[in-house]
Scaffold this active site. Structure first.
Site, PDB file in Angstrom:
ATOM      1  N   PHE A  21       0.865  -1.190   0.000  1.00  0.00           N
ATOM      2  CA  PHE A  21       0.000   0.000   0.000  1.00  0.00           C
ATOM      3  C   PHE A  21       0.895   1.231   0.000  1.00  0.00           C
ATOM      4  O   PHE A  21       1.731   1.395   0.892  1.00  0.00           O
ATOM      5  CB  PHE A  21      -0.928   0.045   1.211  1.00  0.00           C
ATOM      6  CG  PHE A  21      -1.894   1.198   1.153  1.00  0.00           C
ATOM      7  CD1 PHE A  21      -3.068   1.099   0.432  1.00  0.00           C
ATOM      8  CD2 PHE A  21      -1.600   2.398   1.782  1.00  0.00           C
ATOM      9  CE1 PHE A  21      -3.952   2.175   0.345  1.00  0.00           C
ATOM     10  CE2 PHE A  21      -2.475   3.477   1.710  1.00  0.00           C
ATOM     11  CZ  PHE A  21      -3.655   3.363   0.987  1.00  0.00           C
ATOM     12  N   ASP A  70       9.136   2.689   1.604  1.00  0.00           N
ATOM     13  CA  ASP A  70       7.976   3.434   2.076  1.00  0.00           C
ATOM     14  C   ASP A  70       7.897   3.257   3.589  1.00  0.00           C
ATOM     15  O   ASP A  70       7.512   2.214   4.097  1.00  0.00           O
ATOM     16  CB  ASP A  70       6.725   2.874   1.387  1.00  0.00           C
ATOM     17  CG  ASP A  70       5.441   3.559   1.830  1.00  0.00           C
ATOM     18  OD1 ASP A  70       5.442   4.203   2.896  1.00  0.00           O
ATOM     19  OD2 ASP A  70       4.429   3.419   1.118  1.00  0.00           O
ATOM     20  N   LYS A 112       2.581  10.264   8.315  1.00  0.00           N
ATOM     21  CA  LYS A 112       1.868   9.797   9.505  1.00  0.00           C
ATOM     22  C   LYS A 112       2.480  10.278  10.820  1.00  0.00           C
ATOM     23  O   LYS A 112       2.245  11.382  11.265  1.00  0.00           O
ATOM     24  CB  LYS A 112       1.741   8.271   9.469  1.00  0.00           C
ATOM     25  CG  LYS A 112       0.682   7.760   8.492  1.00  0.00           C
ATOM     26  CD  LYS A 112       0.448   6.281   8.646  1.00  0.00           C
ATOM     27  CE  LYS A 112      -0.638   5.741   7.740  1.00  0.00           C
ATOM     28  NZ  LYS A 112      -2.000   6.121   8.127  1.00  0.00           N
TER      29      LYS A 112
END
Length: 432
Positions: free
Chosen positions: A157, A248, A277
């Protein structure tokens, strides 16, 4: 008109009383807001530490933390001070000028990572878009590749933009958004033979592979940690062929795994990595970091209106410095071990329902048996009823991602609550 009167009038127009209570209408919300989320039926209005409260005054232990985002929990004093001071000083200016707060956060990130340059944006998807653009420009300008390809993993993702859902190796996120972006190929995660075979196939006639883009631990893909030997061989392969390795770190970076960056668990260094985040502790920020050897962006190549503004960067630096001052990496390791031990006992207690526990630090997945009729969302809903917030990572995995300063007592409370929720579900299923 006084400032106090202006505030009261503004609150009144929003149906928010000056005592902090709210009048909230789910029906009006659903009428006005696009239905891009399947929302659980609670409205959260306040948070402090590892707890949040809904509009009915009910308290919940928050083991979602904005999906691995509220690094310091809710209403941390250091964040309150930082946002207050920065808003009173300067909150936004254009990147046409030097921004000291941006420089300070960039310096901290460079000093605490393997990279040499930083680009700031607003989100993980934007950071990953930047990484894709950087890899493509590097391939064109440094390696002479006309049609660069980036290899990503199945079940990965990387975001919700058109390029990042194409990079995401999950067809459910891509459905009805075709034509997708060209230039991506996919392999199974943690399968080095498959990766080596694909690289050999794609580069057989002429070099095409510009980069390999992976998560150190697949979060949305089911909390699947990377295998160290797999990643070390990839690093070797990239060095041999001039391929860039992009990691990532949007979900696992900034201390979530018990190390500052997830790739530190694998014994390697990437050429490029992304963060978001947890970097802002709940304030939107994203960052693309790279080594000097591939820092090929020039003025005009990439930009972000809000990226790197004084407000977001002051908060980001506060989060990073608080990680150090409160020794939170040690807490992440201890509380992660405590959480996994307790969840493993739950697996032993319900072997017909639960298969295993996996994760690093404070990103952990409780994995259900493949043939279970109870799904992850059922456990999440049952836990909400008992006052605990959890989040699915696919239909078979319940994810636990609390704030990094969560206490031992709070972890124990979460374990007791999820055990109660599971027991109620099993009892209900047997009764049926």
């Amino acid at each position: 008109m006084s400032l106090k009167t202006l505030v009261k009038n503004s609150l009144k127009s929003l149906n928010i009383a000056t005592n902090g209570s709210t009048t909230f209408s789910p029906a009006q919300f659903d009428a006005d807001v696009m239905t891009t989320y399947g929302r659980f039926p609670i409205a959260l209005t306040k948070g402090r530490g590892s707890f949040v409260w809904d509009d009915q005054g009910r308290r919940y232990l928050d083991f979602v933390a904005g999906i691995a985002t509220c690094t310091l929990g809710h209403a941390h004093p250091a964040m309150i001070e930082a946002v207050t001071q920065q808003m009173q000083t300067l909150h936004h200016v254009s990147n046409l000028y030097y921004i000291p707060e941006q420089g300070a956060l960039a310096h901290w990130l460079v000093e605490h990572s393997c990279c040499d340059r930083v680009f700031f944006c607003n989100s993980g998807a934007e950071a990953n878009e930047g990484a894709i653009k950087l890899a493509r420009k590097y391939a064109h300008t440094q390696r002479g590749i006309n049609n660069p390809l980036i290899i990503t993993a199945q079940a990965s993702f990387h975001g919700r933009t058109l390029a990042t859902i194409t990079a995401t190796g999950q067809p459910k996120y891509q459905k009805n958004f075709d034509p997708l972006m060209p230039g991506f190929a996919y392999v199974p995660y943690n399968d080095i033979a498959a990766l080596e075979s694909l690289v050999a196939e794609l580069d057989a006639a002429t070099p095409q592979v510009a980069a390999i883009m992976l998560e150190a631990l697949q979060g949305e893909g089911g909390v699947c940690p990377g295998d160290a030997a797999y990643f070390q061989r990839i690093r070797q392969l990239c060095d041999e062929k001039g391929i860039l390795l992009i990691l990532d770190e949007v979900q696992v970076g900034v201390g979530r795994t018990g190390t500052l960056w997830g790739f530190e668990n694998l014994g390697i260094e990437p050429d490029i990595f992304t963060s978001a985040k947890g970097l802002g502790g709940g304030i939107p920020i994203g960052a693309l970091l790279c080594k000097a050897s591939c820092a090929v962006f020039e003025p005009g190549d990439h930009a972000s209106t809000f990226g790197g503004n004084p407000f977001a960067c002051r908060v980001g630096l506060t989060v990073c410095e608080t990680l150090e001052s409160e020794n939170l990496l040690a807490n992440v390791k201890l509380r992660g071990e405590q959480l996994r031990f307790g969840l493993q006992r739950l697996v032993q207690q319900y072997p017909a329902l639960l298969e295993q526990v996996r994760g690093w630090g404070l990103i952990n997945g409780l994995v259900l048996q493949p043939n279970s009729t109870i799904k992850s969302v059922d456990i999440v809903k049952a836990a909400i009823d008992e006052g605990l917030l959890l989040v699915p990572a696919g239909p078979q995995v319940v994810r636990f991602v609390p704030p990094l300063n969560v206490s031992a007592d709070e972890v124990q409370q979460a374990l007791m609550t999820v055990e109660k929720a599971v027991a109620l579900l099993v009892k209900r299923e047997h009764a049926e």
